[in-house]
Design a protein around this motif. Structure first.
Motif, PDB file in Angstrom:
ATOM      1  N   GLY A   4       0.941  -0.891  -0.142  1.00 44.78           N
ATOM      2  CA  GLY A   4      -0.128   0.004   0.100  1.00 44.78           C
ATOM      3  C   GLY A   4       0.834   1.386   0.028  1.00 44.78           C
ATOM      4  O   GLY A   4       0.333   2.289  -0.634  1.00 44.78           O
ATOM      5  N   ILE A  39       2.069   1.870  -3.182  1.00 47.79           N
ATOM      6  CA  ILE A  39       1.147   2.174  -4.081  1.00 47.79           C
ATOM      7  C   ILE A  39       0.874   3.574  -4.025  1.00 47.79           C
ATOM      8  O   ILE A  39       0.864   4.883  -4.290  1.00 47.79           O
ATOM      9  N   GLY A  44       3.929   5.883  -5.917  1.00 49.21           N
ATOM     10  CA  GLY A  44       3.549   5.259  -7.544  1.00 49.21           C
ATOM     11  C   GLY A  44       2.377   6.131  -7.913  1.00 49.21           C
ATOM     12  O   GLY A  44       2.173   7.063  -8.845  1.00 49.21           O
ATOM     13  N   ILE A  45       1.247   6.371  -6.863  1.00 43.81           N
ATOM     14  CA  ILE A  45       0.175   7.482  -7.517  1.00 43.81           C
ATOM     15  C   ILE A  45       0.230   8.443  -7.429  1.00 43.81           C
ATOM     16  O   ILE A  45       0.144   9.182  -8.212  1.00 43.81           O
ATOM     17  N   PHE A  87      -2.039   2.392 -11.261  1.00 45.82           N
ATOM     18  CA  PHE A  87      -1.530   1.824 -10.013  1.00 45.82           C
ATOM     19  C   PHE A  87      -3.225   2.226  -8.680  1.00 45.82           C
ATOM     20  O   PHE A  87      -2.960   1.359  -7.688  1.00 45.82           O
ATOM     21  N   PHE A 109      -4.906  -1.589  -9.057  1.00 45.28           N
ATOM     22  CA  PHE A 109      -4.333  -2.945  -8.600  1.00 45.28           C
ATOM     23  C   PHE A 109      -4.041  -2.675  -7.106  1.00 45.28           C
ATOM     24  O   PHE A 109      -4.492  -3.081  -6.463  1.00 45.28           O
ATOM     25  N   GLY A 110      -3.918  -1.167  -6.874  1.00 39.33           N
ATOM     26  CA  GLY A 110      -4.155  -0.707  -5.207  1.00 39.33           C
ATOM     27  C   GLY A 110      -5.574  -0.736  -5.021  1.00 39.33           C
ATOM     28  O   GLY A 110      -5.792  -1.161  -3.627  1.00 39.33           O
ATOM     29  N   THR A 150      -4.955  -3.894  -1.949  1.00 44.49           N
ATOM     30  CA  THR A 150      -4.769  -2.950  -0.475  1.00 44.49           C
ATOM     31  C   THR A 150      -5.703  -2.285  -0.074  1.00 44.49           C
ATOM     32  O   THR A 150      -6.945  -2.576  -0.489  1.00 44.49           O
ATOM     33  N   ILE A 208      -5.359   4.537  -1.649  1.00 43.48           N
ATOM     34  CA  ILE A 208      -5.430   5.019  -3.029  1.00 43.48           C
ATOM     35  C   ILE A 208      -5.970   6.514  -2.315  1.00 43.48           C
ATOM     36  O   ILE A 208      -4.896   7.529  -3.741  1.00 43.48           O
TER      37      ILE A 208
END
Length: 369
Positions: free
Chosen positions: A11, A14, A17-18, A264, A267-268, A272, A277
Motif C-alpha cells: 500500500g 502504491i 506510485g500514485i 496504480f 491494482f491498489g 491493498t 489510494i
C-alpha cells in the motif's frame, strides 16, 4: 499477520506510485503547451488512446502469474458489459450502452483539467489542489444519485473543502486568468465526481480484470469515434496544432504516466486498502508544489497552503467509514442534549430565585402597611 504486513508495504508503494505518477503526468501535460502547439483536446485524445493497453497488460500479467487462462479471464471480464462472447452483437451493444457514456464523461473531465493546465499564469499546484475537492462533490452526488446517508461530520467536511477552494481563489486573486483556471479545475473535480458516482451506481463492484477491460473499451471508443474533434478544432483555429512543433517527448511521457497512474489505482483497489489510494492523490498537492518550486520557480503562498490543508482535511474526513461518522454524530447529539439540559436547569434556577425575591418583597410591603 504476514498478509497484513505485506498489504501495508504494498500500500505504501502504491501511495508513492500514485502521487509521483499523477504529479509527473500533470507537470508534463503543462509542459506540452509550447509556441505552435495549443491542442488541449489532442493531448486528452492521445493520452486516452493509451488506455487500450490496460486489458492486454492485465492478461499478460495474469498469464505470467499462472492465475487464469486468457479465455477464462476474457469471459469473466465480459460480464461488466453483460456479454458472454467477445465477437458478438451483445459486446457491441454493451460497449455502446455501458462504456460510451463514461467515455464521454472521461474525455470531457480530462479536457477541462488539461485546459486548466494550459493557462499560462495558473500553476499546476493550484489545479491539483482545486481538483482534490472532488470527494466533496462525490458526497453531494452520492446523496442525490445513490441516496446515501448524510452525517453532520461529512457535511462539515464538504464545507471545509469548499472553504479551501475559496481560500485558494482568494490567494490567486480574481483576475480573468486565475478565475478561469479555478472554474476549469472545479469543473474537472465535478466531472471526476460524476464519473465515480455513476460508475458505482451502474457497475457497482468490479474486479481488477473487469476494470482493465472497461478502461481498454473506453480507450478504444475514444480512438475510433473522437479523433475527428481535434481535427475540427485545428481546422477552425480554436486549438491550433503545428505538427512540426508537437512536443512528442512531453506528450508521450504524460500519456505513459497517466496510464501508470490508472494502473496504480486499479491494482491498489484490488490488492491493498482503499484508504491508500486516496492518500496517494492527496500526496499530489505537496509534490506538485515542490515540482513547481524546483522547475518553474513558483512559490506556493501561505494562504494557498491553508486552503490546501482545508481541502485535505475535508478529503480525509469524507473517507471515514459511516460507523466512525455515526460515533461522532452521536457524540455531538449527546453534547447538544447536555447543553440543553444545562440551559434548562439554569433557567429554572433563575426563575426560582426571581420568584423568591418577588415573594419576599410582597411580604415586606404587607408588613410595612
Amino acid at each position: 499477520m504476514a498478509l497484513e504486513c505485506r498489504k501495508l508495504v504494498f500500500g505504501l508503494f502504491i501511495v508513492a506510485g500514485i502521487g509521483i505518477s499523477w504529479v509527473g503526468s500533470t507537470q508534463t501535460s503543462k509542459s506540452t503547451y509550447k509556441p505552435g502547439f495549443n491542442g488541449s483536446f489532442f493531448i486528452v485524445w492521445f493520452s486516452t488512446c493509451w488506455m487500450i493497453t490496460c486489458f492486454p497488460l492485465y492478461l499478460l500479467i495474469t498469464s505470467l502469474c499462472n492465475r487464469q487462462s486468457p479465455s477464462k479471464a476474457l469471459e469473466h471480464c465480459l460480464e461488466i458489459i453483460n456479454s458472454k462472447r467477445f465477437l458478438s452483437i451483445a459486446t457491441v451493444k454493451g460497449m455502446g450502452i455501458r462504456i460510451a457514456p463514461f467515455c464521454a464523461i472521461w474525455v470531457a473531465t480530462n479536457y477541462v483539467y488539461v485546459k486548466a493546465l494550459g493557462i499560462k499564469d495558473f500553476p499546476p499546484t493550484d489545479v491539483t489542489a482545486l481538483f482534490s475537492s472532488a470527494p466533496a462533490f462525490v458526497f453531494i452526488l452520492s446523496r442525490i444519485i445513490l441516496k446515501e446517508r448524510v452525517t453532520v461530520l461529512k457535511i462539515c467536511a464538504v464545507v471545509m473543502a469548499i472553504s479551501g477552494v475559496v481560500l485558494i481563489q482568494y490567494a490567486e486573486g480574481f483576475g480573468s486568468a486565475s478565475l478561469k483556471g479555478s472554474f476549469l479545475s472545479i469543473g474537472a473535480a465535478i466531472g471526476a465526481a460524476l464519473y465515480k458516482t455513476l460508475f458505482k451506481f451502474c457497475v457497482k463492484d468490479a474486479s481488477l480484470g473487469q476494470v482493465a477491460f472497461f478502461l481498454s473499451g473506453l480507450g478504444f471508443l475514444n480512438a475510433v469515434f473522437l479523433w475527428f474533434i481535434f481535427l475540427i478544432l485545428n481546422y477552425t483555429g480554436a486549438e491550433a496544432i503545428s505538427w512540426s512543433h508537437v512536443p512528442w517527448t512531453y506528450l508521450c511521457s504524460s500519456s505513459a504516466l497517466s496510464l501508470l497512474f490508472n494502473f496504480f489505482i486499479a491494482f491498489g483497489i484490488a490488492y491493498t486498502y482503499p484508504l491508500f489510494i486516496s492518500f496517494g492523490t492527496v500526496l499530489g498537492i505537496p509534490l506538485n508544489a515542490l515540482a513547481d518550486w524546483i522547475f518553474r520557480h513558483i512559490v506556493f503562498s501561505w494562504v494557498k497552503v491553508e486552503g490546501s490543508i482545508f481541502i485535505i482535511l475535508g478529503f480525509v474526513i469524507l473517507l471515514m467509514p459511516d460507523k466512525q461518522s455515526d460515533y461522532v454524530d452521536e457524540g455531538l447529539k449527546v453534547m447538544i442534549c447536555v447543553n440543553k439540559c444545562k440551559n434548562k436547569s439554569s433557567g429554572i434556577h433563575r426563575y426560582d430565585v426571581n420568584k423568591d425575591v418577588d415573594s419576599e418583597s410582597e411580604f415586606t410591603d404587607d408588613k410595612s402597611s
